[in-house]
Design a protein around this motif. Structure first.
Motif, mmCIF file in Angstrom:
data_model
loop_
_atom_site.group_PDB
_atom_site.id
_atom_site.type_symbol
_atom_site.label_atom_id
_atom_site.label_comp_id
_atom_site.label_asym_id
_atom_site.label_seq_id
_atom_site.Cartn_x
_atom_site.Cartn_y
_atom_site.Cartn_z
ATOM 1 N N LEU A 437 -47.554 6.840 -14.398
ATOM 2 C CA LEU A 437 -46.420 6.048 -15.190
ATOM 3 C C LEU A 437 -45.471 6.475 -14.965
ATOM 4 C CD1 LEU A 437 -46.685 5.552 -18.940
ATOM 5 C CD2 LEU A 437 -45.970 7.993 -19.281
ATOM 6 N N TYR A 438 -44.188 5.179 -15.125
ATOM 7 C CA TYR A 438 -43.039 4.484 -15.393
ATOM 8 C C TYR A 438 -42.296 4.615 -16.617
ATOM 9 C CZ TYR A 438 -38.748 2.445 -13.572
ATOM 10 O OH TYR A 438 -37.787 2.286 -14.023
ATOM 11 N N ILE A 439 -41.145 5.662 -17.203
ATOM 12 C CA ILE A 439 -40.816 6.184 -18.001
ATOM 13 C C ILE A 439 -39.184 5.673 -17.759
ATOM 14 C CG2 ILE A 439 -40.315 7.824 -19.394
ATOM 15 C CD1 ILE A 439 -42.440 9.434 -18.213
ATOM 16 N N GLU A 440 -38.421 5.051 -18.207
ATOM 17 C CA GLU A 440 -37.023 4.833 -18.106
ATOM 18 C C GLU A 440 -36.714 4.545 -19.426
ATOM 19 O OE1 GLU A 440 -36.516 1.455 -15.917
ATOM 20 O OE2 GLU A 440 -34.540 0.374 -17.026
ATOM 21 N N PHE A 441 -35.064 5.633 -19.661
ATOM 22 C CA PHE A 441 -34.352 5.767 -20.709
ATOM 23 C C PHE A 441 -33.003 4.341 -20.587
ATOM 24 C CE2 PHE A 441 -35.060 10.351 -22.818
ATOM 25 C CZ PHE A 441 -36.701 9.651 -22.785
ATOM 26 N N ARG A 442 -33.039 4.263 -21.857
ATOM 27 C CA ARG A 442 -31.830 2.567 -21.890
ATOM 28 C C ARG A 442 -30.678 2.602 -22.447
ATOM 29 N NH1 ARG A 442 -33.513 -1.236 -17.531
ATOM 30 N NH2 ARG A 442 -32.013 -2.757 -18.931
ATOM 31 N N LYS A 443 -29.730 2.836 -22.831
ATOM 32 C CA LYS A 443 -28.554 3.474 -23.559
ATOM 33 C C LYS A 443 -28.269 1.828 -23.015
ATOM 34 C CE LYS A 443 -25.197 4.734 -25.995
ATOM 35 N NZ LYS A 443 -25.585 5.287 -27.780
ATOM 36 N N ASP A 444 -27.834 1.083 -24.921
ATOM 37 C CA ASP A 444 -27.321 0.071 -24.252
ATOM 38 C C ASP A 444 -27.721 -1.129 -23.303
ATOM 39 O OD1 ASP A 444 -25.719 1.010 -26.650
ATOM 40 O OD2 ASP A 444 -24.171 1.617 -25.625
ATOM 41 N N GLY A 445 -28.688 -1.372 -22.859
ATOM 42 C CA GLY A 445 -29.243 -2.321 -22.357
ATOM 43 C C GLY A 445 -29.422 -1.287 -20.656
#
Length: 466
Positions: A437-445
């Motif tokens: 599982l790939y998990i990515e957090f993004r803040k304002d893109g």
């Protein structure tokens, strides 16, 4: 050496390892057989313990997968599960809470399975080490056993004897004085090794029994979740035709989008359910900002109590306040962290977790499902809008059990992993066939490191899983 001299006087018992590594039998043979036992080649590098453990884990995992296919629920158990679902209050809130509870139990069982797998692999490596040690020492052990057998058949004469036997008594006393300490040392070591081997076998058997029970409970919980999802699906299908049209349109938008930012923008502007839910969530966030300090404290206390408003359409907490409070959405081993080399000459923009087959994927936080489906090299993907300008990206799943436009709660099941790793750009250069599982957090893109958000028990060093 005196032991070979003793063994040379008669046929000796040579230890022969049978096809079953746990059985050792004695066989009469010439003393040369014991002395000609193969010795480990000189100059060979010692085995890598980490590689041995990894190989044993792969072997154990394959055995457990085979075992899981032989386990099934009884008819009575299935009937009881169906009745328990039928007895539930058929409301969105009750079904959703039942799903969250089921996912929590399932993740706990998956964690137990993973720990048992590691424990069995470790026990297996230790058993192999003892067997290897016994195998390498089989020539010496044969001499010890032969000497003990020889002395048992022909015990030395007593010291109070006739003059004719005095010389023999003295010689025997001298010989025993030199030999017995060496025999005792090797005998004690052999007994200790065999006792350790027996203890390891007992521990392995107990762990396998416990693991079988855990697997059975896991299958039961999986069946319960399937029934709950079916009930939840019935409640949410207010307009099947409209949902089908939205799904088709979202697939078209995903095919046209060239980036995650573009995909989110198109979904929030062109998919009615997402647009309306996003607008409602933003309005709820604005209303929360207008609360007095006292009202905000009351809302926080309610959320802390574990029973926040089940009808909420915005996160119970601002996402920025959730650092060190989120649980990783799957049970598994972290292979790659944000900033690690991704195998293509670039840095990873998210973390990758290896799981066991058919592991449940839960929502790490409250959020609006902006997208749920296949997107380019990511494969099956879910994007959650968790507020405060944050989006959470999950990809690599096999089956998705949610839809865009739906607001989900922390801990709610979203998807299930497959049987093997899904080929995708986010899983390049990973030496494993396990689902990832790939998990990515993004803040304002922009991608950000997710590690500050996970609880202490979920943070760990990334490792290679071969």
């Amino acid at each position: 050496m005196i032991l070979p001299a003793i063994a040379a006087g008669a046929a000796v018992a040579v230890m022969v390892v049978s096809a079953d590594p746990f059985i050792v039998r004695a066989q009469d043979a010439a003393p040369e057989a014991a002395q000609s036992a193969p010795q480990p080649a000189a100059g060979l590098a010692p085995a890598d313990p980490a590689a041995e453990l990894a190989a044993k884990r792969d072997q154990t995992r394959a055995e457990l997968e085979t075992l899981s296919k032989t386990i099934s629920l009884s008819t009575d158990k299935v009937s009881a599960l169906q009745q328990s679902i039928a007895d539930l209050e058929k409301s969105t809130d009750s079904i959703r809470q039942a799903l969250i509870d089921s996912a929590a139990r399932r993740k706990a069982l998956e964690k137990q399975l993973l720990e048992s797998e590691k424990k069995l692999a470790d026990l297996g490596v230790k058993e192999d080490g003892i067997r290897h040690s016994l195998h390498e020492r089989r020539g010496l052990l044969a001499e010890v056993l032969a000497a003990l057998q020889r002395m048992g058949r022909n015990p030395p004469p007593a010291l109070l004897v006739t003059p004719d036997d005095a010389l023999a008594s003295v010689r025997s006393a001298i010989l025993l004085g030199a030999v017995v300490p060496g025999i005792r040392k090797e005998t004690d070591k052999l007994a200790a090794d065999l006792a350790s081997l027996a203890a390891l076998q007992t521990a392995s058997a107990a762990e396998k029994t416990s693991l079988t029970a855990t697997m059975t409970n896991g299958i039961e919980e999986e069946r319960r979740m399937d029934l709950l999802l079916a009930e939840n699906d019935k409640l949410s299908r207010s307009n099947a035709a409209e949902l089908g049209a939205e799904r088709k349109h979202s697939e078209e938008l995903a095919g046209k989008a060239t980036s995650l930012e573009g995909l989110v923008a198109s979904m929030e502007s062109e998919i009615a359910s997402v647009r309306d839910a996003a607008a409602a969530a933003r309005q709820a966030e604005e209303n929360r900002k207008l609360l007095t300090d006292e009202q905000r404290a009351q809302a926080k206390a309610l959320a802390d109590s574990g029973v926040p408003d089940k009808n909420r359409i915005a996160p119970a907490y601002p996402f920025g306040e959730l650092k060190a409070k989120l649980e990783v959405p799957v049970t598994g081993d972290i292979l790659r962290q944000f900033g690690d080399a991704d195998g293509t000459g670039h840095e990873a923009m998210g973390m990758t977790v290896a799981t066991n087959p058919e592991t449940v994927v839960t929502a790490p936080a409250d959020g609006l499902v902006v997208f749920a489906g296949a997107f380019r090299s990511y494969g099956q993907m879910i994007i959650l809008d968790t507020g405060d300008g944050y989006h959470l990206v999950l990809s690599g799943m096999d089956t998705i059990n949610t839809r865009q436009g739906k607001f989900v709660f922390s801990g709610e099941p979203l998807a299930v992993m497959g049987a093997k790793r899904v080929a995708s750009a986010t899983a390049l250069a990973l030496e494993t066939n396990r689902p990832t599982l790939y998990i990515e957090f993004r803040k304002d893109g922009k991608p950000v490191d997710s590690r500050p958000w996970w609880t202490a028990k979920d943070t760990g060093k990334a490792r290679n899983d071969s």
